[in-house]
Design an enzyme around this catalytic site. Structure first.
Site, PDB file in Angstrom:
ATOM      1  N   GLU A 273      11.733  74.378   6.074  1.00 45.55           N
ATOM      2  CA  GLU A 273      10.536  73.704   5.567  1.00 45.55           C
ATOM      3  C   GLU A 273       9.301  74.026   6.408  1.00 45.55           C
ATOM      4  O   GLU A 273       8.647  73.137   6.957  1.00 45.55           O
ATOM      5  CB  GLU A 273      10.763  72.183   5.546  1.00 45.55           C
ATOM      6  CG  GLU A 273      11.911  71.722   4.676  1.00 45.55           C
ATOM      7  CD  GLU A 273      12.187  70.233   4.816  1.00 45.55           C
ATOM      8  OE1 GLU A 273      11.442  69.570   5.585  1.00 45.55           O
ATOM      9  OE2 GLU A 273      13.122  69.736   4.183  1.00 45.55           O
ATOM     10  N   PRO A 274       8.930  75.286   6.527  1.00 44.53           N
ATOM     11  CA  PRO A 274       7.726  75.601   7.305  1.00 44.53           C
ATOM     12  C   PRO A 274       6.467  75.200   6.546  1.00 44.53           C
ATOM     13  O   PRO A 274       6.384  75.310   5.327  1.00 44.53           O
ATOM     14  CB  PRO A 274       7.803  77.121   7.454  1.00 44.53           C
ATOM     15  CG  PRO A 274       8.494  77.564   6.192  1.00 44.53           C
ATOM     16  CD  PRO A 274       9.519  76.483   5.910  1.00 44.53           C
ATOM     17  N   ARG A 276       2.885  74.481   8.713  1.00 46.63           N
ATOM     18  CA  ARG A 276       1.909  75.013   9.664  1.00 46.63           C
ATOM     19  C   ARG A 276       2.161  76.494   9.961  1.00 46.63           C
ATOM     20  O   ARG A 276       1.221  77.287  10.104  1.00 46.63           O
ATOM     21  CB  ARG A 276       1.993  74.185  10.952  1.00 46.63           C
ATOM     22  CG  ARG A 276       0.918  74.453  11.964  1.00 46.63           C
ATOM     23  CD  ARG A 276       1.278  73.799  13.311  1.00 46.63           C
ATOM     24  NE  ARG A 276       1.885  72.503  13.167  1.00 46.63           N
ATOM     25  CZ  ARG A 276       1.217  71.356  13.230  1.00 46.63           C
ATOM     26  NH1 ARG A 276      -0.078  71.363  13.407  1.00 46.63           N
ATOM     27  NH2 ARG A 276       1.862  70.199  13.126  1.00 46.63           N
ATOM     28  N   CYS A 344     -20.769  58.635  12.734  1.00 48.84           N
ATOM     29  CA  CYS A 344     -21.087  57.564  13.695  1.00 48.84           C
ATOM     30  C   CYS A 344     -19.828  57.021  14.358  1.00 48.84           C
ATOM     31  O   CYS A 344     -19.458  55.848  14.184  1.00 48.84           O
ATOM     32  CB  CYS A 344     -21.874  56.452  13.001  1.00 48.84           C
ATOM     33  SG  CYS A 344     -23.513  56.982  12.493  1.00 48.84           S
TER      34      CYS A 344
END
Length: 427
Positions: A273-274, A276, A344
């Site tokens: 399950e790659p 990245r 902010c």
């Protein structure tokens, strides 16, 4: 390897397209993906698994853009999904149910029904309560649901505590010590077919040792379950292979593949399950300098990209190497500065004390390794529009998700007129 480079004029390009060309046409901030990198990373991983009966089930949570999915589907990729929305995206991209695994701790009854109807390869089950719902939904549909329990081997690994998922204190998986009991329970359910074992110990793992420990535990469990009479045909080893971020090297794929072969052997079908690994270095976030702000202690470069566009530095303290899109001359000096966004929040910081050339308003800065967990984690905080995404292939590029207008962002909101406040507030 990625396909972002400086050309002879010193301009940073994605494949054959200068990034300033994209910025002029699309505006900034903008995510840019290199199709050549996506293809290369998939094929390099595929080559590392040579000789194994394997399915590369790309993890959609890293980057679920339909154009990315279609490219990977054409290469033969499957999908690891964690929601009904991701399941729908995978199917729309042309990934058949037989190449899809459904992970995640909180699958709803409706999502389970969709996955049963799609004839997915396997549910990766995370609790007994979930198993009971899957059984009921499958029986009501007069179908059988293939399942694997996600076992928790109590292995700590991952690039940050928030992405370590294999130790006993996380919400993920079932204790491996209880798994034989749970598999026996699953076998008695009429809507369940036991097909495999699942394990996933974390993300951005740079040391192979935790993988070896987890895989040995799973191999031992597979032997025990087969001795108990279960037909364990699939072992899903999850993902988590660390990739390079800046100067930090990734985990060599050959080292990882050797660990798989040494511990799990060659006879079982293996699901990987790659996420990245495939898309991380295939993307950059390109931003424009708005202002320079200097005081006695710090030099700030204020960009038009913000933490709502790329959350990882704020969420994990992650490092995304910044590059000036126009390369400074060889003799140009580098100056420390803080690269910050306009939101902010004090945490709206991409990098502190980054060595950059002297920048001016209108200059472009690109952050590397932004193809994974970048656009997908973006929000409209501060009523800022979602960032567009662009795909480059050779010397061509196209918008694969456009920037929404303000009217489109507001269109989901439904006016509600509250009753006037008539309370008597007099003393």
């Amino acid at each position: 390897m990625h396909h972002f480079h400086y050309d002879q004029a010193g301009i940073l390009c994605a494949e054959g397209v200068p990034l300033p060309d994209i910025a002029r046409e699309v505006g900034t901030p903008v995510y840019v993906y290199a199709a050549a990198t996506l293809r290369r990373h998939y094929r390099v991983f595929q080559d590392a698994l040579d000789g194994l009966d394997s399915l590369i089930a790309y993890s959609l949570k890293a980057n679920p853009n339909l154009s990315v999915l279609r490219l990977l589907a054409d290469l033969g990729a499957g999908a690891d999904v964690v929601s009904g929305g991701e399941l729908d995206r995978a199917l729309r991209a042309g990934i058949p149910g037989e190449r899809i695994v459904f992970s995640g701790v909180g699958k709803t009854e409706g999502e389970i029904g969709e996955a049963v109807a799609a004839d997915i390869l396997q549910f990766n089950v995370e609790s007994v309560a979930e198993l009971e719902v899957i059984n009921r939904v499958a029986c009501e549909a007069n179908r059988s649901a293939p399942i694997a329990f996600r076992v928790n081997p109590d292995v700590t690994a991952g690039g940050h505590e928030k992405i370590a998922t294999g130790h006993r204190h996380t919400k993920f998986g079932v204790p491996i010590a209880r798994s034989r009991e749970l598999y026996a329970r699953a076998r008695e359910m009429p809507g369940i077919v036991v097909t495999g074992i699942d394990v996933h110990i974390g993300s951005q793992i740079l040391d192979v040792a935790p993988f070896r420990t987890a895989f040995r535990a799973v191999a031992e469990l597979a032997g025990d379950l087969r001795a108990d009479g279960h037909d364990i045909r699939i072992i899903d080893v999850g993902g988590g292979i660390g990739v390079p971020y800046g100067d930090q090297p990734g985990l060599p794929l050959g080292t990882y593949a050797d660990a798989v072969r040494d511990t799990l052997g060659m006879e079982t079908r293996l699901v990987f399950e790659p996420g990245r690994l495939i898309v991380g270095n295939a993307g950059m976030l390109v931003s424009s300098v708005l202002y320079m702000k200097e005081d006695s202690e710090r030099r700030f470069v204020i960009l038009d990209a913000a933490m709502n566009d790329l959350l990882r530095p704020t969420l994990y303290g992650a490092h995304h190497q910044p590059f000036a899109v126009t390369k400074p001359g060889a003799r140009a000096s580098q100056h420390p500065c803080d690269l910050v966004g306009p939101v902010c929040e004090s945490g709206d910081v991409f990098a502190e004390d980054a060595l950059m050339p002297l920048l001016a308003p209108g200059d472009l800065v690109a952050f590397s390794t932004a193809g994974a967990y970048g656009a997908v984690m973006a929000s409209e905080y501060n009523s800022r529009p979602l960032v567009p995404e662009v795909m480059v292939s050779g010397d061509r590029f196209g918008i694969i998700r456009r920037r929404p207008t303000r009217e489109e962002s507001l269109s989901l909101e439904v006016p509600f007129d509250a009753e006037p406040d008539t309370a008597d507030c007099s003393p």
